[in-house]
Design a protein around this motif. Structure first.
Motif, PDB file in Angstrom:
ATOM      1  N   HIS A  25       0.855  -1.189   0.000  1.00  0.00           N
ATOM      2  CA  HIS A  25       0.000   0.000   0.000  1.00  0.00           C
ATOM      3  C   HIS A  25       0.888   1.235   0.000  1.00  0.00           C
ATOM      4  O   HIS A  25       1.813   1.337   0.815  1.00  0.00           O
ATOM      5  N   GLN A  26       0.597   2.163  -0.896  1.00  0.00           N
ATOM      6  CA  GLN A  26       1.406   3.374  -1.030  1.00  0.00           C
ATOM      7  C   GLN A  26       0.503   4.589  -1.160  1.00  0.00           C
ATOM      8  O   GLN A  26      -0.489   4.546  -1.879  1.00  0.00           O
ATOM      9  N   THR A  27       0.843   5.656  -0.466  1.00  0.00           N
ATOM     10  CA  THR A  27       0.206   6.951  -0.648  1.00  0.00           C
ATOM     11  C   THR A  27       1.335   7.968  -0.755  1.00  0.00           C
ATOM     12  O   THR A  27       2.195   8.018   0.120  1.00  0.00           O
ATOM     13  N   TYR A  28       1.350   8.731  -1.826  1.00  0.00           N
ATOM     14  CA  TYR A  28       2.429   9.698  -2.027  1.00  0.00           C
ATOM     15  C   TYR A  28       1.968  10.808  -2.959  1.00  0.00           C
ATOM     16  O   TYR A  28       0.917  10.715  -3.576  1.00  0.00           O
ATOM     17  N   GLU A  40      -1.987  13.559  -5.663  1.00  0.00           N
ATOM     18  CA  GLU A  40      -1.875  12.548  -4.609  1.00  0.00           C
ATOM     19  C   GLU A  40      -2.246  11.189  -5.193  1.00  0.00           C
ATOM     20  O   GLU A  40      -3.291  11.043  -5.834  1.00  0.00           O
ATOM     21  N   GLU A  42      -2.851   7.043  -4.469  1.00  0.00           N
ATOM     22  CA  GLU A  42      -3.081   5.962  -3.519  1.00  0.00           C
ATOM     23  C   GLU A  42      -3.111   4.675  -4.328  1.00  0.00           C
ATOM     24  O   GLU A  42      -3.927   4.518  -5.237  1.00  0.00           O
ATOM     25  N   GLU A  54      -5.790   5.271  -7.350  1.00  0.00           N
ATOM     26  CA  GLU A  54      -6.575   6.499  -7.310  1.00  0.00           C
ATOM     27  C   GLU A  54      -5.640   7.696  -7.357  1.00  0.00           C
ATOM     28  O   GLU A  54      -4.575   7.670  -6.738  1.00  0.00           O
ATOM     29  N   ARG A  56      -5.784  12.068  -6.991  1.00  0.00           N
ATOM     30  CA  ARG A  56      -6.608  13.192  -6.572  1.00  0.00           C
ATOM     31  C   ARG A  56      -5.800  14.480  -6.699  1.00  0.00           C
ATOM     32  O   ARG A  56      -4.605  14.493  -6.417  1.00  0.00           O
TER      33      ARG A  56
END
Length: 60
Positions: A25-28, A40, A42, A54, A56
């Protein structure tokens, strides 16, 4: 690394990013290579397969 194509939420150009399936899982945040605005991301992988992608806009 997996190449994934998507549309920028600002300029609507199709661009690509390289995704690392070894991280589940990555959010950056990364700038669009066309319009340079911050996006952003996800991203989630299960067993090396992309299961969530995703993007944004983060400007207010």
């Amino acid at each position: 690394m997996n190449e994934h194509f998507f549309q920028c939420p600002y300029c609507w150009e199709e661009i690509s990013v390289l995704l690392d399936p070894s991280i589940n899982h990555q959010t950056y945040i990364e700038d669009c290579e066309v319009c340079c605005r911050p996006i952003e991301f996800e991203v989630a992988f299960e067993d090396g397969e992309l299961v969530q992608f995703e993007v944004r806009d983060i400007e207010q």
